[in-house]
Design a protein around this motif. Structure first.
Motif, PDB file in Angstrom:
ATOM      1  N   VAL A   1       0.843  -1.203   0.000  1.00 57.28           N
ATOM      2  CA  VAL A   1       0.000   0.000   0.000  1.00 57.28           C
ATOM      3  C   VAL A   1       0.876   1.250   0.000  1.00 57.28           C
ATOM      4  O   VAL A   1       0.640   2.200  -0.759  1.00 57.28           O
ATOM      5  CB  VAL A   1      -0.951  -0.002   1.219  1.00 57.28           C
ATOM      6  N   LEU A   2       1.914   1.231   0.848  1.00 58.44           N
ATOM      7  CA  LEU A   2       2.794   2.406   0.938  1.00 58.44           C
ATOM      8  C   LEU A   2       3.555   2.638  -0.361  1.00 58.44           C
ATOM      9  O   LEU A   2       3.754   3.791  -0.775  1.00 58.44           O
ATOM     10  CB  LEU A   2       3.779   2.233   2.099  1.00 58.44           C
ATOM     11  N   GLN A   3       3.976   1.543  -1.020  1.00 57.88           N
ATOM     12  CA  GLN A   3       4.696   1.715  -2.291  1.00 57.88           C
ATOM     13  C   GLN A   3       3.784   2.330  -3.349  1.00 57.88           C
ATOM     14  O   GLN A   3       4.228   3.150  -4.155  1.00 57.88           O
ATOM     15  CB  GLN A   3       5.264   0.372  -2.754  1.00 57.88           C
TER      16      GLN A   3
ATOM     17  N   ALA B   1       3.581   5.939  -2.527  1.00 55.58           N
ATOM     18  CA  ALA B   1       4.839   6.639  -2.825  1.00 55.58           C
ATOM     19  C   ALA B   1       4.993   6.888  -4.324  1.00 55.58           C
ATOM     20  O   ALA B   1       5.696   7.815  -4.726  1.00 55.58           O
ATOM     21  CB  ALA B   1       6.021   5.836  -2.283  1.00 55.58           C
ATOM     22  N   ARG B   2       4.323   6.070  -5.152  1.00 57.16           N
ATOM     23  CA  ARG B   2       4.375   6.316  -6.597  1.00 57.16           C
ATOM     24  C   ARG B   2       3.549   7.544  -6.955  1.00 57.16           C
ATOM     25  O   ARG B   2       3.840   8.241  -7.924  1.00 57.16           O
ATOM     26  CB  ARG B   2       3.867   5.094  -7.376  1.00 57.16           C
ATOM     27  N   ALA B   3       2.507   7.799  -6.180  1.00 59.41           N
ATOM     28  CA  ALA B   3       1.624   8.929  -6.459  1.00 59.41           C
ATOM     29  C   ALA B   3       2.139  10.223  -5.836  1.00 59.41           C
ATOM     30  O   ALA B   3       1.890  11.312  -6.357  1.00 59.41           O
ATOM     31  CB  ALA B   3       0.221   8.626  -5.945  1.00 59.41           C
ATOM     32  N   ASP B   4       2.831  10.116  -4.720  1.00 61.28           N
ATOM     33  CA  ASP B   4       3.253  11.304  -3.979  1.00 61.28           C
ATOM     34  C   ASP B   4       4.562  10.951  -3.261  1.00 61.28           C
ATOM     35  O   ASP B   4       4.600   9.988  -2.498  1.00 61.28           O
ATOM     36  CB  ASP B   4       2.165  11.675  -2.959  1.00 61.28           C
ATOM     37  N   ALA B   5       5.598  11.725  -3.526  1.00 61.21           N
ATOM     38  CA  ALA B   5       6.927  11.391  -3.000  1.00 61.21           C
ATOM     39  C   ALA B   5       6.914  11.290  -1.478  1.00 61.21           C
ATOM     40  O   ALA B   5       6.413  12.180  -0.788  1.00 61.21           O
ATOM     41  CB  ALA B   5       7.937  12.450  -3.426  1.00 61.21           C
ATOM     42  N   MET B   6       7.452  10.196  -0.989  1.00 61.15           N
ATOM     43  CA  MET B   6       7.601  10.026   0.463  1.00 61.15           C
ATOM     44  C   MET B   6       8.701   8.998   0.715  1.00 61.15           C
ATOM     45  O   MET B   6       8.955   8.130  -0.118  1.00 61.15           O
ATOM     46  CB  MET B   6       6.286   9.580   1.109  1.00 61.15           C
ATOM     47  N   ASP B   7       9.342   9.122   1.858  1.00 63.81           N
ATOM     48  CA  ASP B   7      10.353   8.154   2.250  1.00 63.81           C
ATOM     49  C   ASP B   7       9.705   7.088   3.121  1.00 63.81           C
ATOM     50  O   ASP B   7       8.986   7.408   4.076  1.00 63.81           O
ATOM     51  CB  ASP B   7      11.475   8.848   3.028  1.00 63.81           C
TER      52      ASP B   7
END
Ligand SMILES: Cc1cc2nc3c(=O)[nH]c(=O)nc-3n(C[C@H](O)[C@H](O)[C@H](O)COP(=O)(O)O)c2cc1C
Length: 59
Positions: free
Chosen positions: A18-20, A23-29
């Motif tokens: 889910v997090l990946q 992260a594809r939609a909105d940059a996050m670490d």
């Protein structure tokens, strides 16, 4: 805005998947809380926490 999510994804890796996608939609670490690493959370504007739910509680 700089965003980080600290996560624990143990059972099927569902939380990580889910997090990946996020992260594809909105940059996050994405920060694996089981990995030994130095992270400066004070450098982030927004910090999230994520895991599966087990018996009604976050893992
Ligand atoms: C033993 C066990 C207990 C669980 N308890 C709950 C629960 O109380 N509520 C819920 O919504 N999901 C529950 N689940 C489902 C997990 O939260 C779900 O599979 C989650 O996506 C696992 O995340 P992970 O693969 O990142 O560890 C449970 C799963 C297992 C195996």
């Amino acid at each position: 805005m700089k965003t980080a999510v600290c996560y624990y994804s143990r059972h099927h890796g569902n939380t990580l998947q889910v997090l990946q996608a996020m992260a594809r939609a909105d940059a996050m670490d994405l920060i694996d809380v089981t990995a030994r690493q130095m992270v400066r959370l004070e450098d982030y504007d927004c910090i999230g926490f994520a895991s599966g739910v087990y018996f009604g509680k976050f893992h």
